[in-house]
Design a protein around this motif. Structure first.
Motif: not given
Length: 111
Positions: A12-25
Motif C-alpha cells: 500500500c505504502k500510504y505516506t500520510d504519516c511522513v507529512d506529520v513526522c517532526p523528526v523525519d524518522c
C-alpha cells in the motif's frame, strides 16, 4: 519506546504519516515504510494519519506482528532504504491490498 510500521503497509505504502513526522524518522522501501527506532520520539502523530492502521507503539504491536519490530530496526539501517520526508501517492494497486492479511511474504527488502 518507538513506533513500528506493521504488515498492513505492505503493497500500500500510504505516506500520510511522513507529512506529520517532526523528526523525519520514516525510511522508504519499494513497497513498505519503516520507522527508525533510533530517530522516533514517540510523538504518536503518525498513528492517526495511517489509513490502514499499520502503525503501533512498540508495546502495543499485536502478537502476530511482533517480528515487525525487528524488521523496522533492520530496514531503517539498510543502505537502500532512504529517509522519506514528503508525502507521495500510494502504490498504484493500494486499494486491492489495503485489507489483505498475511502479506509479509510480499515485503520487498530491496537487498
Amino acid at each position: 519506546m518507538a513506533y513500528v510500521v506493521t504488515e498492513s503497509c505492505i503493497k500500500c505504502k500510504y505516506t500520510d504519516c511522513v507529512d506529520v513526522c517532526p523528526v523525519d524518522c520514516f525510511r522508504e522501501g519499494p513497497n513498505f515504510l519503516v520507522i527508525d527506532p533510533d530517530e522516533c520520539i514517540d510523538c504518536t502523530l503518525c498513528v492517526a494519519e495511517c489509513p490502514v492502521e499499520a502503525i503501533y507503539a512498540e508495546d502495543d504491536v499485536p502478537a502476530d506482528q511482533q517480528h515487525f519490530i525487528q524488521i523496522n530496526a533492520e530496514l531503517s539501517q539498510h543502505r537502500n532504504w532512504k529517509p522519506i520526508v514528503e508525502k507521495k501517492d500510494p502504490l498504484p494497486d493500494h486499494d486491492q491490498w489495503a485489507n489483505v492479511k498475511g502479506k509479509t511474504q510480499y515485503l520487498d527488502r530491496n537487498e
